[in-house]
Design a protein around this motif. Structure first.
Motif, mmCIF file in Angstrom:
data_model
loop_
_atom_site.group_PDB
_atom_site.id
_atom_site.type_symbol
_atom_site.label_atom_id
_atom_site.label_comp_id
_atom_site.label_asym_id
_atom_site.label_seq_id
_atom_site.Cartn_x
_atom_site.Cartn_y
_atom_site.Cartn_z
ATOM 1 N N LYS A 255 20.879 48.660 52.274
ATOM 2 C CA LYS A 255 20.602 50.082 52.440
ATOM 3 C C LYS A 255 21.965 50.750 52.362
ATOM 4 C CE LYS A 255 17.714 53.522 54.914
ATOM 5 N NZ LYS A 255 16.827 53.268 55.954
ATOM 6 N N ARG A 258 23.735 50.315 49.136
ATOM 7 C CA ARG A 258 23.306 51.278 48.030
ATOM 8 C C ARG A 258 23.574 52.696 48.236
ATOM 9 N NH1 ARG A 258 19.723 49.269 44.685
ATOM 10 N NH2 ARG A 258 18.463 51.366 44.367
ATOM 11 N N ALA A 259 23.754 52.975 49.716
ATOM 12 C CA ALA A 259 24.122 54.406 49.737
ATOM 13 C C ALA A 259 25.520 54.827 49.535
ATOM 14 C CB ALA A 259 23.818 54.849 51.409
ATOM 15 N N ASN A 264 22.931 56.959 43.082
ATOM 16 C CA ASN A 264 21.625 56.424 43.750
ATOM 17 C C ASN A 264 21.198 57.950 44.363
ATOM 18 O OD1 ASN A 264 19.548 55.388 45.375
ATOM 19 N ND2 ASN A 264 20.925 54.441 46.678
ATOM 20 N N VAL A 265 19.884 58.322 44.012
ATOM 21 C CA VAL A 265 18.962 59.257 44.500
ATOM 22 C C VAL A 265 18.951 59.608 45.884
ATOM 23 C CG1 VAL A 265 17.811 59.718 42.213
ATOM 24 C CG2 VAL A 265 16.966 58.469 44.290
ATOM 25 N N SER A 266 19.235 58.541 46.523
ATOM 26 C CA SER A 266 18.832 58.688 48.206
ATOM 27 C C SER A 266 20.190 58.712 48.815
ATOM 28 C CB SER A 266 18.076 57.385 48.683
ATOM 29 O OG SER A 266 18.781 56.061 48.299
ATOM 30 N N SER A 267 21.232 58.361 47.923
ATOM 31 C CA SER A 267 22.597 58.332 48.743
ATOM 32 C C SER A 267 22.841 59.858 49.295
ATOM 33 C CB SER A 267 23.605 58.304 47.735
ATOM 34 O OG SER A 267 23.687 56.922 47.277
ATOM 35 N N ASP A 269 24.482 63.586 50.288
ATOM 36 C CA ASP A 269 25.177 64.499 49.530
ATOM 37 C C ASP A 269 26.753 64.212 49.245
ATOM 38 O OD1 ASP A 269 23.095 65.573 48.896
ATOM 39 O OD2 ASP A 269 22.824 67.167 50.145
ATOM 40 N N LYS A 272 27.776 61.692 47.018
ATOM 41 C CA LYS A 272 27.747 62.357 45.629
ATOM 42 C C LYS A 272 28.867 63.197 45.208
ATOM 43 C CE LYS A 272 22.676 61.656 45.620
ATOM 44 N NZ LYS A 272 21.212 62.686 45.613
#
Length: 353
Positions: A255, A258-259, A264-267, A269, A272
């Protein structure tokens, strides 16, 4: 819930202790750690965190990148560790004119004096040693930096179509000057990913600097004792990999990794916004292996979320590449990783089932 799991794991380990010598070997390791640190402290004043991180990486069978300004005993630390571990040691001074063959070795023509026949003979380079100090690795161009890639990943080198195995244990510790200094080349992301830990060495305290001045300007000779030998280190490396890890801990490590990836859409803001490239799957492997090694060195036999969090900065800060937005705002990778660890929630009760 976590305490119940710890008790259950201790019961399992106590039952298996009579059947497996690994627990005894871990106990020997723990008793040796104090001696190791005392021997290293004879030469290295302070820098306890860096010493612990290097020893942890050796047990996890990983390579280290050590960053710090010149004069902080980066080279001396590696030489001292090699001495107390009774391992062969070679130093490669990286310069702008260093060639890949200067690292891996080269073939020379050898003539038989009796027959006059000429044959090629491979002369091994300095990479054929247990501990390699790649000194100031970012002062040489990427072509030469990449000569270490195969050695670090495959534990062998290929020259003229022939593959030669490296001695084990094999460990690369590369020192790097701050990238802002003149005459430095950034390491490619592919090579950065081969290093398990990114260790930062800082200036010593005033008291430590006084001790350094006294030690290095006297005529006293320091004799280091050998604490662990190559065979023992390889046994302990195998034991670290046998340490069990719970499903929810592995999921937590995944987790976190991946963050770090902005796609990754769940990272979060801020990832990003600030991150160009995140950590790959190798980061998850090193998070778990580093946590296992840390758990063993602390005298526990199960990996917790705290172990994962404590090694995460070492594993992630050279794998999280800030973008120009982060640079413009003065945000570095370490700040991103620390903020990330605050935002990624630890497993809750239901995750333990």
């Amino acid at each position: 819930m976590n305490n119940d799991m710890n008790l259950e794991l201790e019961d399992v380990l106590n039952t298996a202790e009579a059947e497996s010598p690994d627990i005894k070997r871990v106990e020997i390791l723990q008793s040796s750690m104090g001696n190791l640190k005392r021997e290293i402290a004879k030469v290295i004043v302070g820098q306890e965190a860096a010493v612990n991180d290097v020893l942890m990486a050796i047990l996890a069978k990983g390579h280290c990148l050590v960053i710090g300004v010149p004069g902080l005993a980066k080279t001396l630390l590696v030489k001292t560790v090699a001495s107390v571990l009774d391992l062969t040691f070679n130093r490669i001074q990286f310069t702008p004119d260093l060639m890949p063959s200067d690292i891996t070795g080269t073939e020379i023509i050898e003539e038989d004096v009796t027959t006059g026949r000429r044959t090629f003979k491979f002369v091994k380079g300095p990479v054929f040693s247990n501990i390699i100090l790649a000194d100031e690795i970012n002062r040489t161009p990427p072509k030469t930096q990449s000569a270490l890639l195969q050695a670090m990943q495959e534990y062998n080198v290929t020259v003229s179509g022939t593959t030669y195995s490296l001695p084990e244990p094999f460990f690369v510790l590369a020192t790097q000057n701050p990238i802002e200094q003149e005459g430095t080349y950034p390491l490619p992301e592919a090579q950065l990913d081969r290093f398990m830990f990114d260790i930062h060495m800082t200036y010593p305290s005033e008291a430590e600097e006084i001790n350094i001045a006294k030690m290095t300007t006297s005529d006293s000779k320091i004799i280091l004792k050998t604490i662990l030998r190559a065979e023992e280190i390889m046994e302990l490396q195998a034991i670290v990999r046998k340490i069990p890890i719970a499903e929810h801990i592995a999921r937590y490590a995944v987790k976190i990794a991946r963050a770090t990836r902005p796609e990754n859409v769940s990272s979060p803001d801020f990832v990003k916004k600030w991150v160009s490239w995140g950590a790959g799957p190798r980061a998850v492997q090193y998070l778990i292996l580093g946590a296992k090694a840390k758990a063993v060195l602390e005298g526990t036999y199960n990996v917790t979320c705290e172990h994962i969090k404590s090694v995460a900065p070492l594993v992630l800060r050279h794998r999280v590449i800030p973008n120009f937005h982060a640079e413009a705002e003065g945000v570095d990778s370490m700040r991103i990783v620390l903020k990330l660890l605050e935002s990624v929630k630890e497993p809750e009760g239901a995750d333990y089932l």
